[in-house]
Write an enzyme that holds these catalytic residues in place. Structure first.
Site, PDB file in Angstrom:
ATOM      1  N   LYS A  57     -16.743  12.876 -19.390  1.00  0.00           N
ATOM      2  CA  LYS A  57     -16.136  11.620 -19.854  1.00  0.00           C
ATOM      3  C   LYS A  57     -17.212  10.545 -19.773  1.00  0.00           C
ATOM      4  O   LYS A  57     -17.519  10.041 -18.702  1.00  0.00           O
ATOM      5  CB  LYS A  57     -14.961  11.261 -18.943  1.00  0.00           C
ATOM      6  CG  LYS A  57     -13.843  10.468 -19.597  1.00  0.00           C
ATOM      7  CD  LYS A  57     -14.236   9.172 -20.257  1.00  0.00           C
ATOM      8  CE  LYS A  57     -14.272   8.011 -19.295  1.00  0.00           C
ATOM      9  NZ  LYS A  57     -14.742   6.765 -19.927  1.00  0.00           N
ATOM     10  N   GLY A  77     -20.805   5.338 -10.747  1.00  0.00           N
ATOM     11  CA  GLY A  77     -20.221   4.076 -11.186  1.00  0.00           C
ATOM     12  C   GLY A  77     -19.966   3.171  -9.998  1.00  0.00           C
ATOM     13  O   GLY A  77     -20.723   3.185  -9.021  1.00  0.00           O
ATOM     14  N   SER A  78     -18.891   2.415 -10.058  1.00  0.00           N
ATOM     15  CA  SER A  78     -18.628   1.400  -9.029  1.00  0.00           C
ATOM     16  C   SER A  78     -17.986   2.026  -7.785  1.00  0.00           C
ATOM     17  O   SER A  78     -17.269   3.024  -7.887  1.00  0.00           O
ATOM     18  CB  SER A  78     -17.688   0.342  -9.603  1.00  0.00           C
ATOM     19  OG  SER A  78     -16.466   0.944  -9.973  1.00  0.00           O
ATOM     20  N   VAL A 124     -14.042   2.419  -8.189  1.00  0.00           N
ATOM     21  CA  VAL A 124     -13.564   3.610  -8.906  1.00  0.00           C
ATOM     22  C   VAL A 124     -13.952   4.869  -8.117  1.00  0.00           C
ATOM     23  O   VAL A 124     -13.200   5.847  -8.099  1.00  0.00           O
ATOM     24  CB  VAL A 124     -14.079   3.641 -10.364  1.00  0.00           C
ATOM     25  CG1 VAL A 124     -13.634   4.913 -11.070  1.00  0.00           C
ATOM     26  CG2 VAL A 124     -13.569   2.430 -11.126  1.00  0.00           C
ATOM     27  N   GLY A 125     -15.085   4.820  -7.422  1.00  0.00           N
ATOM     28  CA  GLY A 125     -15.476   5.942  -6.556  1.00  0.00           C
ATOM     29  C   GLY A 125     -14.391   6.285  -5.548  1.00  0.00           C
ATOM     30  O   GLY A 125     -14.125   7.462  -5.281  1.00  0.00           O
ATOM     31  N   CYS A 131     -28.680   1.616 -10.886  1.00  0.00           N
ATOM     32  CA  CYS A 131     -28.088   1.796  -9.553  1.00  0.00           C
ATOM     33  C   CYS A 131     -29.141   1.658  -8.464  1.00  0.00           C
ATOM     34  O   CYS A 131     -28.868   1.135  -7.396  1.00  0.00           O
ATOM     35  CB  CYS A 131     -27.397   3.138  -9.465  1.00  0.00           C
ATOM     36  SG  CYS A 131     -28.334   4.471 -10.185  1.00  0.00           S
ATOM     37  N   GLU A 185     -23.870  -5.855  -5.018  1.00  0.00           N
ATOM     38  CA  GLU A 185     -24.598  -5.369  -6.182  1.00  0.00           C
ATOM     39  C   GLU A 185     -24.275  -6.264  -7.378  1.00  0.00           C
ATOM     40  O   GLU A 185     -23.124  -6.360  -7.790  1.00  0.00           O
ATOM     41  CB  GLU A 185     -24.197  -3.924  -6.490  1.00  0.00           C
ATOM     42  CG  GLU A 185     -24.965  -3.345  -7.648  1.00  0.00           C
ATOM     43  CD  GLU A 185     -24.670  -1.865  -7.883  1.00  0.00           C
ATOM     44  OE1 GLU A 185     -23.506  -1.520  -8.118  1.00  0.00           O
ATOM     45  OE2 GLU A 185     -25.620  -1.069  -7.836  1.00  0.00           O
TER      46      GLU A 185
HETATM   47  P1  NAP Z   1     -16.775   1.867 -13.472  1.00  0.00           P
HETATM   48  O1  NAP Z   1     -15.437   1.368 -13.879  1.00  0.00           O
HETATM   49  O2  NAP Z   1     -16.944   2.418 -12.117  1.00  0.00           O
HETATM   50  O3  NAP Z   1     -17.159   2.962 -14.581  1.00  0.00           O
HETATM   51  C1  NAP Z   1     -17.878   4.146 -14.364  1.00  0.00           C
HETATM   52  C2  NAP Z   1     -17.230   5.305 -15.118  1.00  0.00           C
HETATM   53  O4  NAP Z   1     -15.929   5.559 -14.571  1.00  0.00           O
HETATM   54  C3  NAP Z   1     -16.996   5.050 -16.602  1.00  0.00           C
HETATM   55  O5  NAP Z   1     -17.095   6.262 -17.324  1.00  0.00           O
HETATM   56  C4  NAP Z   1     -15.569   4.552 -16.607  1.00  0.00           C
HETATM   57  O6  NAP Z   1     -14.960   4.693 -17.864  1.00  0.00           O
HETATM   58  C5  NAP Z   1     -14.937   5.466 -15.580  1.00  0.00           C
HETATM   59  N1  NAP Z   1     -13.704   4.962 -14.990  1.00  0.00           N
HETATM   60  C6  NAP Z   1     -13.265   3.679 -14.898  1.00  0.00           C
HETATM   61  N2  NAP Z   1     -12.064   3.631 -14.279  1.00  0.00           N
HETATM   62  C7  NAP Z   1     -11.732   4.905 -13.974  1.00  0.00           C
HETATM   63  C8  NAP Z   1     -10.620   5.513 -13.324  1.00  0.00           C
HETATM   64  N3  NAP Z   1      -9.602   4.785 -12.881  1.00  0.00           N
HETATM   65  N4  NAP Z   1     -10.626   6.841 -13.171  1.00  0.00           N
HETATM   66  C9  NAP Z   1     -11.652   7.597 -13.601  1.00  0.00           C
HETATM   67  N5  NAP Z   1     -12.726   7.079 -14.236  1.00  0.00           N
HETATM   68  C10 NAP Z   1     -12.769   5.758 -14.419  1.00  0.00           C
HETATM   69  O7  NAP Z   1     -17.839   0.757 -13.691  1.00  0.00           O
HETATM   70  P2  NAP Z   1     -17.794  -0.477 -14.721  1.00  0.00           P
HETATM   71  O8  NAP Z   1     -16.465  -1.142 -14.701  1.00  0.00           O
HETATM   72  O9  NAP Z   1     -18.264   0.040 -16.023  1.00  0.00           O
HETATM   73  O10 NAP Z   1     -18.850  -1.444 -14.066  1.00  0.00           O
HETATM   74  C11 NAP Z   1     -18.448  -2.254 -12.962  1.00  0.00           C
HETATM   75  C12 NAP Z   1     -19.524  -2.322 -11.926  1.00  0.00           C
HETATM   76  O11 NAP Z   1     -19.825  -1.030 -11.436  1.00  0.00           O
HETATM   77  C13 NAP Z   1     -20.855  -2.839 -12.436  1.00  0.00           C
HETATM   78  O12 NAP Z   1     -20.895  -4.214 -12.487  1.00  0.00           O
HETATM   79  C14 NAP Z   1     -21.810  -2.267 -11.433  1.00  0.00           C
HETATM   80  O13 NAP Z   1     -21.873  -3.087 -10.298  1.00  0.00           O
HETATM   81  C15 NAP Z   1     -21.176  -0.933 -11.058  1.00  0.00           C
HETATM   82  N6  NAP Z   1     -21.805   0.194 -11.787  1.00  0.00           N
HETATM   83  C16 NAP Z   1     -22.610   1.019 -11.108  1.00  0.00           C
HETATM   84  C17 NAP Z   1     -23.238   2.055 -11.774  1.00  0.00           C
HETATM   85  C18 NAP Z   1     -24.164   2.988 -11.067  1.00  0.00           C
HETATM   86  O14 NAP Z   1     -25.038   3.557 -11.687  1.00  0.00           O
HETATM   87  N7  NAP Z   1     -23.972   3.220  -9.783  1.00  0.00           N
HETATM   88  C19 NAP Z   1     -23.036   2.256 -13.132  1.00  0.00           C
HETATM   89  C20 NAP Z   1     -22.165   1.406 -13.810  1.00  0.00           C
HETATM   90  C21 NAP Z   1     -21.556   0.388 -13.123  1.00  0.00           C
HETATM   91  P3  NAP Z   1     -14.894   3.409 -18.852  1.00  0.00           P
HETATM   92  O15 NAP Z   1     -16.200   2.695 -18.747  1.00  0.00           O
HETATM   93  O16 NAP Z   1     -14.676   4.040 -20.154  1.00  0.00           O
HETATM   94  O17 NAP Z   1     -13.742   2.586 -18.378  1.00  0.00           O
END
Ligand code: NAP
Ligand code: MG
Length: 481
Positions: free
Chosen positions: A175, A228-229, A232-233, A284, A383
């Site tokens: 995904k 990711g965040s 959501v983790g 990240c 972050e």
């Molecule tokens: P995010 O919501 O954690 O998204 C990461 C992934 O998880 C995406 O594929 C997202 O899909 C998916 N996702 C979102 N909600 C989910 C759920 N309830 N269940 C399962 N999967 C889900 O991150 P973001 O909202 O894009 O970004 C927010 C913050 O996260 C950023 O500002 C940054 O601080 C952090 N971030 C960290 C990393 C990293 O490399 N560690 C990468 C991205 C963001 P969709 O995007 O399609 O909703």
């Protein structure tokens, strides 16, 4: 290539969402819609997991490791042969400068090259035990792997997760992020062209809270990888716990660059500004705190200031150091950090500037160096995920270690000193998954195990370590006397 909004790849075929719903895809460079993707949901995840489950019983299950490796080598070569096209897709979709996109696509090919070579070297053990027994431990695939990746490095994250999963004989449902699915769609098409049997790799585009949540909660998924965040983790980890399946989580960081007064300042300053502006700071492992020994603070700050002021921000095609951030939410989030820091009286030491190619409707933010930042301030703790660097002075080694370890995160640290004993002494005391001494990031380093501690997550990706995550040990005890 799939048609627009037929971007689900399930059981070897392109299809639209069962609901027929689609999502607009916007360019971060100008905010304009340029294509659409399928809005997959739980019904599509159901089909994809079912295909991945069936593929575990098919040709894939009996294929020798070297044969899996050959398909992956084919894919690596196809990625290189189509590298410019994929880089252009990536640059348009994510806004990253084209040179950075090209680097990412080469890294994607490297992932498949590296793990292709490992596919026939998934070794087991023979254990000494009681007389009359033969004990072997073999590594078996986990089964169906649910991979959820973010928008910051979509193509290379595809390589980082899919390549070790396939090398070890698993099947995959991927995904990608709704904001950055386009290169993953192209890569899935190339994987099919490379000879991957139907159902081994399935891709479901859509929203996190729909397709992502359904994938993470699906009872027939055997293993989850999420980047990711932290928020959501936690959801992913909760879903994994409910289904009693393992998960690897990579949740970002607040990584320190620690600069002692004996460092090679030129090299350190250039690297530190390069790292925090790369991918508009949406990395990240970005070194977002620079800890500077007080005796060298003014001198080093002057060098950082000069370099940060020279950073130019613009469209991917202008190929500057910094592009836009991914979407308007992220731009507002980063701008919020900038505004609050200013309101809190923290000095802006330097800012980059917009290039003429940065149009008003794009998601551009100015790279900014703040300092000195109190260690308790959010800029020193949270972050930002943008091109924002917080300078923090320290007196001595003990204080540097205390500040470096003093956040909820623990992903990467950079250490800048010519003192050999101090290099190892400090490296051992840092609570992180990777320490870079007199360098940072090592060009992505596919070979180097990567992952965090604390709020940065757990488990390891990259290198041979990832092979352990994607396999499970089975112990076979044979009595032969
Ligand atoms: P995010 O919501 O954690 O998204 C990461 C992934 O998880 C995406 O594929 C997202 O899909 C998916 N996702 C979102 N909600 C989910 C759920 N309830 N269940 C399962 N999967 C889900 O991150 P973001 O909202 O894009 O970004 C927010 C913050 O996260 C950023 O500002 C940054 O601080 C952090 N971030 C960290 C990393 C990293 O490399 N560690 C990468 C991205 C963001 P969709 O995007 O399609 O909703
Ligand atoms: Mg996009």
């Amino acid at each position: 290539m799939p048609l627009e909004a037929q971007t689900l790849f399930i059981d070897g075929a392109w299809t639209s969402a069962a609901s027929a719903a689609a999502l607009d895809v916007r360019s971060p460079t100008d905010g304009e819609t340029f294509t659409a993707i399928s809005r997959g949901d739980s019904a599509d995840i159901e089909r994809a997991v079912d295909a991945a489950r069936r593929a575990l019983q098919g040709a894939w299950a009996t294929m020798a490791g070297f044969e899996r490796g050959r398909i992956m080598t084919n894919l690596s070569n196809l990625i290189l042969a189509n590298a410019e096209e994929i880089a252009q897709i990536e640059a348009r979709d994510t806004g990253k400068p084209i040179t950075q996109a090209r680097t990412d696509i080469r890294a994607t090919a490297r992932y498949f090259e590296f793990y292709a070579g490992a596919a026939d070297k998934i070794l087991g053990d023979v254990l000494p035990f009681l007389d009359g027994y033969q004990v072997t431990v073999q590594r078996e695939p986990r089964g169906v792997c649910g991979l959820i990746i973010p928008w910051n490095y979509p193509a290379s994250m595809f390589g980082r997760t899919v390549a070790p999963a396939l090398a070890t004989g698993n099947t995959v449902v991927l995904k990608p992020a709704e904001d950055a699915s386009m290169s993953c769609i192209r890569l899935a098409a190339l994987a099919h062209e490379a000879g991957l049997p139907a159902g081994v790799l399935n891709l479901v585009t859509g929203l996190g809270e729909e397709a992502g949540a359904a994938l993470s909660q699906h009872p027939d998924v055997d293993f989850l990888s999420f980047t990711g965040s932290p928020e959501v983790g936690t959801l992913i980890q909760t879903a994994a716990a409910r289904n009693h399946v393992p998960c690897v989580l990579e949740l970002g960081g607040k990584s320190p660059q620690i600069v002692f007064d004996d460092a090679d300042f030129e090299h350190a300053a250039q690297t530190i500004i390069g790292v925090i502006t790369q991918n508009a700071g949406q990395t990240c492992s970005a070194g977002s705190r620079v800890l500077i020994q007080r005796s060298a603070y003014d001198r080093f700050i002057a060098m950082l200031k000069e370099r940060m002021s020279a950073v130019r921000v613009g469209a991917p095609a202008a190929d500057l150091q910094c592009g836009p951030v991914i979407n308007s939410t992220q731009a507002k989030k980063v701008q919020g950090f900038l505004d609050r820091a200013r309101a809190d009286g923290i000095e802006v030491i330097a800012q980059g500037a917009l290039d003429g190619s940065a149009v008003k409707t794009g998601y551009f933010v100015l790279p900014t160096l703040f300092g000195p930042v109190p260690t308790t301030h959010e800029l020193a703790q949270e972050e930002v995920f943008g091109p924002v660097l917080a300078a923090i002075p320290f007196e001595d080694e003990a204080e540097a270690i205390r500040i470096a370890n003093g956040t909820a995160y623990g992903l990467v640290a950079g250490l800048w000193t010519e003192n050999g004993a101090r290099q190892m002494r400090v490296a051992k005391k840092l609570r992180v998954g990777q320490v870079f001494i007199n360098n940072y990031g090592a060009g992505g380093g596919i070979e180097l195990p990567f992952g965090g501690v604390k709020r940065s997550g757990h488990g390891r990706e990259k290198g041979l370590e990832a092979l352990k995550e994607y396999t499970v040990a089975k112990t076979i005890v044979l009595r032969h006397d």
